[in-house]
Design a protein around this motif. Structure first.
Motif, short mmCIF file in Angstrom:
data_model
loop_
_atom_site.label_atom_id
_atom_site.label_comp_id
_atom_site.label_asym_id
_atom_site.label_seq_id
_atom_site.Cartn_x
_atom_site.Cartn_y
_atom_site.Cartn_z
N ASN A 159 0.61 -1.34 0.08
CA ASN A 159 -0.08 -0.02 0.03
C ASN A 159 0.96 1.31 -0.09
OD1 ASN A 159 -2.75 -1.02 -0.03
ND2 ASN A 159 -2.51 -1.25 2.12
N SER A 163 -2.85 8.47 3.15
CA SER A 163 -3.91 8.29 3.89
C SER A 163 -5.42 8.08 3.20
CB SER A 163 -4.24 9.15 4.95
OG SER A 163 -4.78 10.39 4.60
N SER A 164 -5.53 8.68 1.79
CA SER A 164 -6.86 8.61 1.21
C SER A 164 -6.67 7.33 0.08
CB SER A 164 -6.91 9.74 0.29
OG SER A 164 -7.09 10.81 1.29
N ALA A 168 1.00 9.60 -1.20
CA ALA A 168 1.10 11.25 -0.79
C ALA A 168 1.85 11.87 -1.75
CB ALA A 168 2.13 11.12 0.69
N VAL A 201 5.34 4.31 9.75
CA VAL A 201 3.96 4.77 9.68
C VAL A 201 3.01 3.66 9.44
CG1 VAL A 201 2.21 5.93 8.08
CG2 VAL A 201 4.42 6.79 8.50
N ARG A 231 -2.80 6.59 12.24
CA ARG A 231 -4.07 7.59 12.02
C ARG A 231 -5.04 7.45 12.92
NH1 ARG A 231 -5.22 4.49 6.16
NH2 ARG A 231 -3.34 4.85 5.21
N SER A 232 -5.37 6.53 13.67
CA SER A 232 -6.19 6.67 14.84
C SER A 232 -5.83 7.39 16.06
CB SER A 232 -6.52 4.88 15.28
OG SER A 232 -5.30 4.55 15.94
N SER A 273 -2.03 11.74 9.52
CA SER A 273 -2.12 11.06 8.22
C SER A 273 -0.87 11.91 7.28
CB SER A 273 -3.39 11.22 7.27
OG SER A 273 -3.75 12.44 7.54
N HIS A 275 0.49 13.75 4.22
CA HIS A 275 -0.08 14.33 3.08
C HIS A 275 0.69 14.33 2.01
CE1 HIS A 275 -2.20 17.40 0.85
NE2 HIS A 275 -1.31 18.32 0.98
N VAL A 288 2.19 16.17 7.61
CA VAL A 288 1.27 15.51 7.91
C VAL A 288 -0.02 16.37 8.43
CG1 VAL A 288 2.99 13.54 8.72
CG2 VAL A 288 2.22 15.33 10.22
N THR A 307 2.23 -0.22 6.16
CA THR A 307 0.84 0.19 5.73
C THR A 307 -0.03 -1.09 5.12
OG1 THR A 307 1.25 1.14 3.69
CG2 THR A 307 1.10 2.61 5.70
N SER A 467 -1.85 -3.75 8.94
CA SER A 467 -1.81 -2.21 9.12
C SER A 467 -2.99 -1.63 8.61
CB SER A 467 -0.66 -1.78 8.25
OG SER A 467 0.57 -2.61 8.92
#
Length: 467
Positions: A159, A163-164, A168, A201, A231-232, A273, A275, A288, A307, A467
């Motif tokens: 991955n 984050s989307s 990035a 990450v 992310r959480s 996340s 960016h 981030v 990830t 992840s």
């Protein structure tokens, strides 16, 4: 017998699940060929050879494979010992691949480029089910097959950091600073991390184990810094079940990680996340975004993208696949493995019916079958291929008698709808599920997560939550 049935079943991949498929095909008396992109059995496993599994040997061997090996005088390893990836390959996969029953059917350096039907593109329907599969290799060779069992996995398609689901911004320009999957922090890759700042990450077991290795390195190498970004809002999911875990080595993982974070040896950033990424004076700067919309920049020497992985279905573009638009698994399997509802310990039994596509005779198994769901277990793959091979042999009663048992464990249950559960995927399997580690015939197999093959200071792997 029709011409189609005289052709071999093509198995793609000679890893644990692919070789298990070969063992079951041999037992059923079905002709087969195994196509492996690497130059040896378990080529991908050997890439994380420094990693130690969570589960002991007694859980790491497919039932049909064991029957083949036991009949040759093979000396089984200590069933209570925890093998490394290198030991799994050398002491199990390589002897299995070398057996006279399998060796003549293995083709190494045979990377599959595309799969279709002989003389038919995806639009043609008439006679399709009775037309051989055409498998084209990257070297131009072509192989005809009656069916395809795709156990190629996802190891080669990690991955991205964004984050989307998108890379990035600038991610492609900083690949020299990025590490994917499982760097050997305490061994061959030590010089890349010693005395440097590493940003990890990811919130799965890969991240946890890499962090523990980095913490051990930091204790021995002055100037080594470790930052962990998730992310959480809470690391509870990664910390896991501790003493509640049915596999002690896995349960201890989160407990050790928590100790390092609480002591300040690992800096934790939550609600984080990625960016954008950019090179800055021989280092990499990660811009981030936090959950509250704020931004900051973290500069590091190395960034580890723990990830997870995603499947690549491009080789089957000319086949009629019915993939769930979210998971990338079959539509029948997707709701059973949706990580928003399930983790590895709560996945219901499934076999050939859930793995079938409109393209009759094509089955993606193993990690690839789970699409983007990060909760695959090796035991699941073993039972998948047992069921698929039974169906190919015409034994539908056995094919549909799926006996998938998964571990009641402190790190294999999630309840994202329960606010009290926080971000944790940890807790015992729900009562009534009857889940414990195992494969067909009751032979126990490893709950090895091939999405996030995990590293600890002792190099342990096998967690179920990705992840």
């Amino acid at each position: 017998m029709s011409l189609l049935n005289e052709l071999p079943v093509a198995v793609i991949g000679a890893g644990p699940v692919g070789l298990a498929a070969a063992a079951h095909l041999h037992e059923r008396g079905l002709p087969f060929v195994v196509l492996e992109a690497g130059d040896t059995a378990g080529a991908a496993v050997r890439e994380w050879g420094h990693v130690r599994l969570f589960s002991p040997w007694r859980y790491d061997i497919d039932a049909a494979a064991r029957r083949l090996l036991d009949g040759t005088g093979w000396v089984s390893p200590d069933l209570d010992a925890l093998p490394t990836g290198a030991e799994l390959a050398a002491d199990y996969l390589q002897p299995l691949a070398a057996l006279p029953a399998l060796k003549p059917h293995l083709r190494y350096r045979a990377r599959v480029e595309a799969i279709s039907r002989l003389g038919l593109d995806r639009l043609r329907t008439a006679g399709r089910d009775q037309t051989p599969f055409l498998i084209r290799l990257t070297d131009g060779r072509e192989i005809l097959a009656r069916a395809v069992i795709d156990a190629s996995g996802t190891w080669g398609t990690p991955n991205v950091l964004g984050s989307s689901g998108l890379p990035a911004r600038g991610e492609g320009a900083v690949t020299a600073f990025l590490e994917h999957a499982l760097p050997d922090v305490l061994g061959a890759d030590r010089d890349r991390f010693a005395g440097r700042h590493t940003l990890v990450v990811g919130a799965g077991h890969s991240a946890a184990n890499i962090l523990l290795s980095l913490a051990e390195l930091a204790a021995a190498e002055p100037g080594t810094e470790v930052t962990w970004a998730i992310r959480s809002a809470s690391p509870a999911r990664t910390y896991g079940g501790g003493d509640a875990d049915a596999l002690p080595a896995r349960g201890a993982l989160g407990s050790r990680l928590r100790e390092h974070v609480d002591a300040g040896r690992i800096r934790l950033l939550t609600g984080f996340s990625v960016h954008a990424l950019a090179p800055v004076d021989g280092r990499v700067a990660a811009v981030v975004r936090h959950a509250d919309g704020g931004e900051e920049s973290v500069t590091a020497d190395r960034v580890v993208a723990a990830t997870g992985f995603r499947p690549d279905h491009s080789i089957a573009a000319e086949l009629r696949l019915d993939l769930d638009p979210v998971m990338g698994a079959t539509r029948a399997l997707a709701p059973l493995i949706d990580p928003n509802e399930h983790s590895c310990g709560t996945v219901p039994p499934h076999g050939v019916d859930e793995l079938a596509h409109p393209e009759v005779g094509y089955y993606a198994v193993g990690m690839k079958s789970y699409g983007r769901a990060p909760t695959f277990l090796m035991a699941t793959g073993y039972e998948q291929v047992r069921s698929v091979v039974a169906a190919l042999a015409g034994d539908w009663e056995a094919a549909r008698d799926v006996q998938l048992e998964l571990p009641e464990t402190g790190v294999c249950n999630s309840n994202p709808a329960d606010p009290a559960a926080g971000d944790s995927c940890c807790g015992p399997a729900p009562a009534g599920k009857g889940l414990s580690t195992g494969v067909s015939g009751g032979l126990l197999a490893t709950p090895l997560n091939l999405v996030t093959l995990d590293v600890a200071p002792s190099g342990q792997t096998g967690g179920c939550c990705g992840s």
